[in-house]
Scaffold this motif. Structure first.
Motif, short mmCIF file in Angstrom:
data_model
loop_
_atom_site.label_atom_id
_atom_site.label_comp_id
_atom_site.label_asym_id
_atom_site.label_seq_id
_atom_site.Cartn_x
_atom_site.Cartn_y
_atom_site.Cartn_z
N GLY A 265 2.83 39.33 23.11
CA GLY A 265 2.60 39.88 21.78
C GLY A 265 3.60 40.97 21.42
N ILE A 266 3.92 41.82 22.38
CA ILE A 266 4.91 42.88 22.14
C ILE A 266 6.28 42.27 21.85
N ALA A 267 6.66 41.27 22.63
CA ALA A 267 7.95 40.62 22.42
C ALA A 267 8.00 39.88 21.10
N MET A 268 6.89 39.26 20.69
CA MET A 268 6.86 38.52 19.42
C MET A 268 7.16 39.41 18.23
N SER A 269 6.85 40.70 18.35
CA SER A 269 7.08 41.62 17.23
C SER A 269 8.56 41.79 16.91
N LEU A 270 9.45 41.36 17.81
CA LEU A 270 10.89 41.48 17.58
C LEU A 270 11.39 40.48 16.55
N GLY A 271 10.70 39.36 16.39
CA GLY A 271 11.14 38.32 15.47
C GLY A 271 12.11 37.35 16.12
N ILE B 156 -4.20 35.65 13.70
CA ILE B 156 -3.56 36.21 14.90
C ILE B 156 -2.32 36.98 14.41
N PRO B 157 -2.43 38.29 14.22
CA PRO B 157 -1.34 39.07 13.60
C PRO B 157 0.03 38.92 14.26
N PRO B 158 0.15 38.82 15.61
CA PRO B 158 1.50 38.72 16.19
C PRO B 158 2.30 37.50 15.76
N LEU B 159 1.65 36.50 15.14
CA LEU B 159 2.38 35.31 14.74
C LEU B 159 3.29 35.56 13.54
N ALA B 160 2.93 36.53 12.71
CA ALA B 160 3.67 36.76 11.46
C ALA B 160 5.14 37.09 11.68
N PRO B 161 5.51 37.98 12.64
CA PRO B 161 6.94 38.28 12.82
C PRO B 161 7.79 37.07 13.19
N LEU B 162 7.17 36.03 13.75
CA LEU B 162 7.91 34.82 14.10
C LEU B 162 7.93 33.82 12.95
N GLY B 163 7.20 34.11 11.88
CA GLY B 163 7.16 33.18 10.76
C GLY B 163 6.26 31.98 11.00
#
Length: 295
Positions: free
Chosen positions: A214-220, A263-270
């Motif tokens: 989840g932390i890594a996903m925030s990078l996009g 699932i909020p962490p999905l948003a930075p990955l589109g």
């Protein structure tokens, strides 16, 4: 010993069938702790029990993976899921020859007491047993025959229906999409859409590996790919690699999660979420055991 890797401990309800077997056999039951792993070198013999099916890095699960990773130290798990390992062309779904992940597993198991393998291949009626290497190779030959769905032409969209055993969280369920997108001769067209139908009641997941993801996903996607492909990729912890694999898949296709809570962490990955079943060109009822590939 239940091999957890960096995933959350199993619940009492999940352990109940194993506990019943252990009570019947008069043996103990414990769960692996990556920060206090067991020293297996002191045992007379070891039996690895597990499922052999396609796997993102090892090519196929099973063999000594349940011992080296499932019951390994946190440092070992981090090493095996590092960006340099991920960035090698040989560590990929369905690939054993020249696979550095697979080679390293067997290297780490050298010097341990004799290991017996007891493996189940989903869709195959018989257990495969014997010396761990021989049993694993036999199980792989069966899984290779059963677990790939061969298509003549690529498709623009797939609906991947994730079975309940792998849909408790998005970390696990997302493997359906990355397998389909990144397998050799993938049957999903570049620019196509993978719909992942999974309940994901635990959201992204509760283990330390899932939290790292989840932390890594925030990078996009763009930043993840830049880090992955840099001459000196940064150190990562086990679990973060799933975000990088998702980024690799998203470079090729769109991924949409179907039927899960937000699932909020999905948003930075589109990664989009929808609550209805879409129409897709191909419906795959079990993408882990019917992985679509081109002829």
């Amino acid at each position: 010993i239940v091999g957890l890797g960096l995933h959350r401990p199993m619940t009492d309800a999940e352990l109940a069938p194993l506990r019943a077997l252990c009570d019947e056999a008069g043996c103990s039951l414990s769960q692996h702790d990556p920060d206090n792993p067991i020293d297996f070198s002191s045992f007379d013999e070891i039996t690895c029990v597990g499922v052999v099916e396609p796997h993102q890095y090892a090519g196929f699960s099973g063999g000594v993976k349940g011992l080296v990773i499932g019951c390994g130290a946190r440092e070992t798990i981090d090493e095996m899921h590092s960006l340099p390992m991920l960035n090698t062309c040989g560590a990929r779904v369905g690939w054993l020859a020249g696979n550095p992940f697979q080679d390293r597993l067997w290297q780490l198991a050298e010097g341990l007491p004799p290991i017996t393998g007891v493996f189940q291949v989903p869709g195959y009626d018989e257990l495969i047993t014997g010396g761990v290497r021989e049993a694993f190779e036999e199980a792989v030959s069966v899984a290779r025959r059963l677990h790939f769905q061969v298509l003549e032409q690529p498709v623009e969209s797939m609906l991947l229906r994730v079975p309940p055993s792998k849909s408790s969280n998005f970390y696990q369920a997302s493997r359906a999409a990355t397998y389909a997108a990144l397998v050799d001769n993938s049957a999903i067209a570049v620019g196509g859409t993978l719909y992942v139908e999974a309940a994901c009641p635990e959201g992204l997941g509760d283990g330390s590996g899932e939290r790292a993801c989840g932390i890594a996903m925030s990078l996009g996607v763009e930043d993840l790919l830049r880090r992955l492909r840099s001459p000196q990729p940064p150190n990562t912890v086990g679990g973060a690699q799933r975000a990088y694999v998702l980024a690799m898949a998203l470079e090729r296709v769109d991924i949409v999660l179907v039927g899960a809570p937000p699932i909020p962490p999905l948003a930075p990955l589109g990664i989009e979420q929808i609550d209805y079943t879409p129409t897709a060109e191909l419906v795959v009822d079990d993408p882990f055991h019917q992985l679509p590939v081109l002829a």
